[in-house]
Scaffold this motif. Structure first.
Motif, PDB file in Angstrom:
ATOM      1  N   ARG A  84       0.802  -1.218   0.000  1.00 14.94           N
ATOM      2  CA  ARG A  84       0.000   0.000   0.000  1.00 14.94           C
ATOM      3  C   ARG A  84       0.838   1.273   0.000  1.00 14.94           C
ATOM      4  NH1 ARG A  84      -5.106  -1.942   0.973  1.00 14.94           N
ATOM      5  NH2 ARG A  84      -5.212  -3.786   2.284  1.00 14.94           N
ATOM      6  N   MET A  85       2.143   1.154   0.007  1.00 20.03           N
ATOM      7  CA  MET A  85       2.967   2.344   0.166  1.00 20.03           C
ATOM      8  C   MET A  85       3.792   2.641  -1.085  1.00 20.03           C
ATOM      9  SD  MET A  85       6.080   1.103   2.672  1.00 20.03           S
ATOM     10  CE  MET A  85       4.986   0.668   4.018  1.00 20.03           C
ATOM     11  N   ALA A  86       4.086   3.924  -1.258  1.00 20.44           N
ATOM     12  CA  ALA A  86       4.931   4.350  -2.365  1.00 20.44           C
ATOM     13  C   ALA A  86       6.381   3.983  -2.080  1.00 20.44           C
ATOM     14  CB  ALA A  86       4.808   5.857  -2.565  1.00 20.44           C
ATOM     15  N   GLN A  87       7.141   3.846  -3.134  1.00 21.25           N
ATOM     16  CA  GLN A  87       8.562   3.552  -2.978  1.00 21.25           C
ATOM     17  C   GLN A  87       9.251   4.694  -2.239  1.00 21.25           C
ATOM     18  OE1 GLN A  87      10.173   0.713  -3.907  1.00 21.25           O
ATOM     19  NE2 GLN A  87       8.137  -0.091  -4.379  1.00 21.25           N
ATOM     20  N   GLY A  88      10.210   4.350  -1.404  1.00 26.24           N
ATOM     21  CA  GLY A  88      11.012   5.364  -0.737  1.00 26.24           C
ATOM     22  C   GLY A  88      10.541   5.743   0.654  1.00 26.24           C
ATOM     23  N   LEU A  89       9.356   5.255   1.074  1.00 27.72           N
ATOM     24  CA  LEU A  89       8.892   5.578   2.422  1.00 27.72           C
ATOM     25  C   LEU A  89       9.737   4.880   3.475  1.00 27.72           C
ATOM     26  CD1 LEU A  89       4.991   5.608   2.087  1.00 27.72           C
ATOM     27  CD2 LEU A  89       6.580   7.539   2.120  1.00 27.72           C
TER      28      LEU A  89
END
Length: 317
Positions: A233-238
């Protein structure tokens, strides 16, 4: 009046724990505990319940199926990957077609925030929906089973408890439901901890003491509620790397010693061992992880009974 309550204040659907009264929560927890203690229930004999899952699930789907079976219901299992949704059928058309077969109860998991509530708004008056997790919004039965587990371990009075919620709160529907329930039940102190990139920027953490340093956040807490790192569910780089995340926010046996000596550890599953929690903690004497799973059946029995057999279910007020 909220959409999930009828004109008499009884549950019509269970979509979220937000806005439910303490009386509602306690009544459901009391009924769930009665099922844990061995009370038999066949109050849904002759009633059809469909598990309508548009996302993968293990614990939630199976425990709802087990709960419905223990209540005597006929259980239909819908699998989106082998259904007509792969041919373009909408979730609403799927619901309506299964309703037409005489099914009154639906346990729905959906990838979109508000997806279950949207279906409930279009359901027939005699149909009841349970939110089994929608997007990042809510997972109310997980919240209930977590409160049941915590109550068994620490007693019904939460006012003296310090509870820490750790990890990917931004993407966690479990965290939202747990925090709503803990506030409603009057927990003494709520702490939240996680990387800044994984903390929400809405009202989810209202009333929480946000502590960035995990070791500091653990000091003296009575319960540690770990969350799965939800990479889907998360964008890359978080998160820079899984190793970095574990170094900063992974629960190890050494770290756990900072909590109260009788602190308990919880995790909704599935666990990423060696990322958010070490195996010796997950399997250790302070872990309630498997008790959470067991309690899921009883908590979901209480919800299904309240919605589909209200005369037999918990009383409020």
């Amino acid at each position: 009046m909220t959409p999930q309550l009828d004109a008499n204040g009884r549950l019509r659907h269970l979509l979220t724990l937000e806005g439910l009264s303490r009386d509602h929560l306690v009544a459901l927890l009391d009924r769930a505990q009665a099922f844990v203690d061995g009370e038999a229930g066949r109050s849904l004999a002759g009633t059809a319940v469909c598990t309508l899952f548009f996302e993968p699930s293990t614990r939630t789907r199976l425990s709802f199926q087990r709960a419905a079976q223990r209540l005597g219901a006929d259980v239909l299992n819908f699998d989106a990957s082998t259904s007509s949704t792969t041919k373009g059928e909408t979730a609403l058309d799927t619901l309506k077609n299964i309703e037409a077969m005489g099914v009154r109860g639906f346990v729905v998991r959906h990838s979109e925030d508000g997806g279950v509530a949207a279906l409930a708004a279009q359901a027939q008056p005699e149909t009841a929906l349970v939110n089994a997790g929608d997007g990042r919004s809510a997972h109310p039965t997980q919240g209930l089973l977590d409160m049941l587990t915590l109550r068994q371990a620490k007693g019904a009075d939460f006012s003296g408890l310090k509870v820490l919620v750790v990890g990917d709160i931004r993407h966690s529907r479990v965290a939202r439901s747990d925090l709503q329930a803990l506030r409603t039940l009057g927990v003494g102190q709520l702490r939240a901890c996680g990387p800044q990139s994984l903390l929400p920027d809405d009202t989810t953490l209202a009333g929480c003491e946000v502590v960035q340093d995990f070791d500091e956040a653990l000091e003296g807490v009575d319960a540690v509620m770990m969350l799965r790192l939800q990479r889907e569910r998360m964008a890359q780089g978080l998160v820079s790397s899984l190793d970095d995340y574990h170094r900063g926010y992974g629960l190890t046996a050494a770290r756990l010693r900072r909590a109260a000596p009788d602190a308990v550890v919880m995790h909704p599953g599935p666990m990423n061992r060696g990322v958010e929690i070490d195996g010796d903690v997950a399997d250790g004497p302070q872990s309630l992880v498997l008790r959470q799973v067991a309690n899921g059946v009883a908590a979901r029995m209480a919800v299904l009974e309240a919605l589909l057999a209200p005369a037999a279910g918990p009383q409020y007020g």
